[in-house]
Design a protein around this motif. Structure first.
Motif, PDB file in Angstrom:
ATOM      1  N   ILE A   8       0.799  -1.251   0.157  1.00 50.08           N
ATOM      2  CA  ILE A   8       0.143   0.012   0.016  1.00 50.08           C
ATOM      3  C   ILE A   8       0.991   1.337   0.040  1.00 50.08           C
ATOM      4  CG2 ILE A   8      -0.354   0.040   2.632  1.00 50.08           C
ATOM      5  CD1 ILE A   8      -2.931   1.186   2.165  1.00 50.08           C
ATOM      6  N   SER A   9       0.526   2.316  -0.801  1.00 50.07           N
ATOM      7  CA  SER A   9       1.131   3.531  -0.735  1.00 50.07           C
ATOM      8  C   SER A   9       0.168   4.566   0.030  1.00 50.07           C
ATOM      9  CB  SER A   9       1.396   4.157  -2.034  1.00 50.07           C
ATOM     10  OG  SER A   9       2.243   3.355  -2.922  1.00 50.07           O
ATOM     11  N   ILE A  10       0.629   5.366   0.839  1.00 49.76           N
ATOM     12  CA  ILE A  10      -0.318   6.345   1.543  1.00 49.76           C
ATOM     13  C   ILE A  10       0.546   7.506   1.344  1.00 49.76           C
ATOM     14  CG2 ILE A  10      -1.359   6.979   3.578  1.00 49.76           C
ATOM     15  CD1 ILE A  10      -1.395   4.134   4.657  1.00 49.76           C
TER      16      ILE A  10
ATOM     17  N   ARG B 215      -8.202   0.994  -7.351  1.00 47.17           N
ATOM     18  CA  ARG B 215      -7.180   0.872  -6.475  1.00 47.17           C
ATOM     19  C   ARG B 215      -6.935   2.106  -5.596  1.00 47.17           C
ATOM     20  NH1 ARG B 215      -2.117   0.753  -8.267  1.00 47.17           N
ATOM     21  NH2 ARG B 215      -2.650   1.402 -10.248  1.00 47.17           N
ATOM     22  N   PHE B 216      -7.667   3.241  -5.660  1.00 47.37           N
ATOM     23  CA  PHE B 216      -7.297   4.367  -5.203  1.00 47.37           C
ATOM     24  C   PHE B 216      -8.553   4.830  -4.287  1.00 47.37           C
ATOM     25  CE2 PHE B 216      -3.908   5.409  -7.993  1.00 47.37           C
ATOM     26  CZ  PHE B 216      -4.316   4.706  -9.239  1.00 47.37           C
ATOM     27  N   THR B 217      -8.170   5.306  -3.096  1.00 42.01           N
ATOM     28  CA  THR B 217      -9.039   5.741  -2.050  1.00 42.01           C
ATOM     29  C   THR B 217      -8.707   6.809  -1.252  1.00 42.01           C
ATOM     30  OG1 THR B 217      -9.750   3.271  -1.610  1.00 42.01           O
ATOM     31  CG2 THR B 217     -10.232   5.163  -0.013  1.00 42.01           C
ATOM     32  N   VAL B 218      -9.521   7.818  -1.370  1.00 42.25           N
ATOM     33  CA  VAL B 218      -9.192   9.097  -0.544  1.00 42.25           C
ATOM     34  C   VAL B 218      -9.770   9.274   0.667  1.00 42.25           C
ATOM     35  CG1 VAL B 218     -10.500  10.680  -2.142  1.00 42.25           C
ATOM     36  CG2 VAL B 218      -8.964  11.632  -0.942  1.00 42.25           C
ATOM     37  N   PHE B 219      -9.191   9.611   1.581  1.00 38.94           N
ATOM     38  CA  PHE B 219      -9.927   9.820   2.975  1.00 38.94           C
ATOM     39  C   PHE B 219      -9.692  11.161   3.312  1.00 38.94           C
ATOM     40  CE2 PHE B 219     -10.645   5.261   3.969  1.00 38.94           C
ATOM     41  CZ  PHE B 219      -9.782   4.618   3.385  1.00 38.94           C
TER      42      PHE B 219
ATOM     43  N   LEU C 244      -6.119  14.987   4.611  1.00 39.14           N
ATOM     44  CA  LEU C 244      -6.574  13.987   3.694  1.00 39.14           C
ATOM     45  C   LEU C 244      -5.618  13.041   3.133  1.00 39.14           C
ATOM     46  CD1 LEU C 244      -7.284  15.261   0.033  1.00 39.14           C
ATOM     47  CD2 LEU C 244      -6.533  16.949   1.778  1.00 39.14           C
ATOM     48  N   SER C 245      -5.737  11.843   2.852  1.00 41.08           N
ATOM     49  CA  SER C 245      -4.799  11.054   2.375  1.00 41.08           C
ATOM     50  C   SER C 245      -5.239  10.292   1.178  1.00 41.08           C
ATOM     51  CB  SER C 245      -4.219  10.058   3.449  1.00 41.08           C
ATOM     52  OG  SER C 245      -5.530   9.182   3.899  1.00 41.08           O
ATOM     53  N   LEU C 246      -4.299   9.874   0.317  1.00 36.01           N
ATOM     54  CA  LEU C 246      -4.602   8.998  -0.930  1.00 36.01           C
ATOM     55  C   LEU C 246      -3.811   7.487  -0.583  1.00 36.01           C
ATOM     56  CD1 LEU C 246      -5.517   8.620  -3.788  1.00 36.01           C
ATOM     57  CD2 LEU C 246      -3.344   9.521  -4.558  1.00 36.01           C
TER      58      LEU C 246
ATOM     59  N   PRO D 109      -3.448  -2.510  -4.673  1.00 35.70           N
ATOM     60  CA  PRO D 109      -1.975  -2.599  -4.492  1.00 35.70           C
ATOM     61  C   PRO D 109      -0.985  -1.499  -5.311  1.00 35.70           C
ATOM     62  CG  PRO D 109      -2.715  -4.357  -6.099  1.00 35.70           C
ATOM     63  CD  PRO D 109      -3.941  -3.340  -5.611  1.00 35.70           C
ATOM     64  N   SER D 110       0.022  -1.344  -4.913  1.00 32.73           N
ATOM     65  CA  SER D 110       0.810  -0.348  -5.698  1.00 32.73           C
ATOM     66  C   SER D 110       1.416  -0.899  -6.988  1.00 32.73           C
ATOM     67  CB  SER D 110       1.709   0.384  -4.747  1.00 32.73           C
ATOM     68  OG  SER D 110       1.212   1.041  -3.652  1.00 32.73           O
ATOM     69  N   GLN D 111       1.651  -0.387  -8.105  1.00 30.96           N
ATOM     70  CA  GLN D 111       2.083  -0.879  -9.254  1.00 30.96           C
ATOM     71  C   GLN D 111       3.380  -0.276  -9.699  1.00 30.96           C
ATOM     72  OE1 GLN D 111      -1.144  -1.114 -11.991  1.00 30.96           O
ATOM     73  NE2 GLN D 111      -2.027  -2.530 -10.781  1.00 30.96           N
ATOM     74  N   PRO D 112       4.305  -0.503 -10.316  1.00 27.26           N
ATOM     75  CA  PRO D 112       5.322   0.467 -10.751  1.00 27.26           C
ATOM     76  C   PRO D 112       4.962   1.640 -11.727  1.00 27.26           C
ATOM     77  CG  PRO D 112       6.106  -1.926 -11.352  1.00 27.26           C
ATOM     78  CD  PRO D 112       4.600  -1.892 -10.385  1.00 27.26           C
ATOM     79  N   GLY D 113       4.043   1.363 -12.387  1.00 22.90           N
ATOM     80  CA  GLY D 113       3.327   2.331 -13.145  1.00 22.90           C
ATOM     81  C   GLY D 113       2.652   3.493 -12.520  1.00 22.90           C
ATOM     82  N   ASP D 114       2.518   3.461 -11.119  1.00 23.02           N
ATOM     83  CA  ASP D 114       1.960   4.325 -10.336  1.00 23.02           C
ATOM     84  C   ASP D 114       3.280   5.282  -9.933  1.00 23.02           C
ATOM     85  OD1 ASP D 114       0.100   1.980  -8.536  1.00 23.02           O
ATOM     86  OD2 ASP D 114      -0.543   3.204 -10.255  1.00 23.02           O
TER      87      ASP D 114
END
Lengths: 115, 114
Positions: free
Chosen positions: B18-20, B61-65, B73-75, B79-84
């Motif tokens: 996960i990327s936060i 795959r993207f959620t914003v809180f 706020l956070s994104l 799962p994280s991918q190299p293209g991200d």
């Protein structure tokens, strides 16, 4: 789908010269925004136009001016260029109805280098 | 005065994890918060947004809180991918009739390692 078109993509100018950047918004979008992004910085809002009238103004230097034409394209004119004007200039467009999510659609930017 | 702040200039994450990405703001009058993704030599592209009246928005795959009381706020990307791998900008908007300008944070460079 058509996107925001900016020209030129790259521009090199000498100090004290003048530069003009052009922006063609997405068809039917009525609002155009100009942003300036210096190296390692966040995009800074310069100015916006809604229905060909200036709608908001940000940190745009007095040496810069902009307008939106009858076909909704916009031009950013920069005079007496300084080294610090070297940056990536983004144009964005949007449609501003009464309900709005705030999304702006950005062009690929015009990179201005002042020597 | 930086109204939108991203305190982490960079973040490195393993593929599949996960990327936060975090963002703080100071103006309680903002109406919408948006995340943009930017690759080198390209313009920012819209990723996801959230209204100030909501606390969560999800899109694949993207959620914003959004935590309004904390002005934070956070994104989340999972799962994280190299293209991200790109620079992610947090932005805020205060809708005011004919103007809809976005105020950007300073960006976070995300590197997703294969």
């Amino acid at each position: 789908a058509a996107g925001v078109i900016q020209s030129p993509r790259h521009l090199i100018k000498e100090k004290r010269e003048t530069a003009t950047l052009k922006c063609y918004p997405i068809p039917r979008h009525d609002t155009v925004y100009w942003y300036q992004q210096g190296p390692g910085q966040d995009p800074q809002f310069l100015i916006s136009f809604y229905e060909k009238m200036q709608s908001d103004k940000g940190s745009i230097p007095d040496r810069f001016s902009a307008q939106q034409f009858s076909d909704y394209h916009s031009e950013l004119n920069m005079s007496s260029l300084e080294l610090g004007d070297s940056a990536l200039y983004f144009c964005a467009s949007s449609l501003v109805p009464s309900a709005n999510t705030g999304e702006l659609f950005f062009g690929e930017g015009s990179r201005l280098t002042v020597l | 005065d930086q109204q939108v702040k991203q305190n982490s200039p960079s973040l490195s994450v393993q593929e599949g994890r996960i990327s936060i990405l975090n963002c703080d703001y100071t103006n309680s009058m903002f109406d919408y918060f948006l995340w943009y993704k930017k690759y080198p030599a390209e313009g920012p592209t819209f990723l996801i947004s959230i209204s100030s009246i909501k606390d969560k928005n999800e899109d694949g795959r993207f959620t914003v809180f959004l935590n309004k009381s904390a002005k934070h706020l956070s994104l989340h990307i999972v799962p994280s991918q190299p293209g991200d791998s790109a620079v992610y900008f947090c932005a805020a908007n205060r809708y005011g009739g004919a103007t809809n300008k976005l105020i950007f944070g300073t960006g976070t460079l995300l590197a997703v390692q294969p």
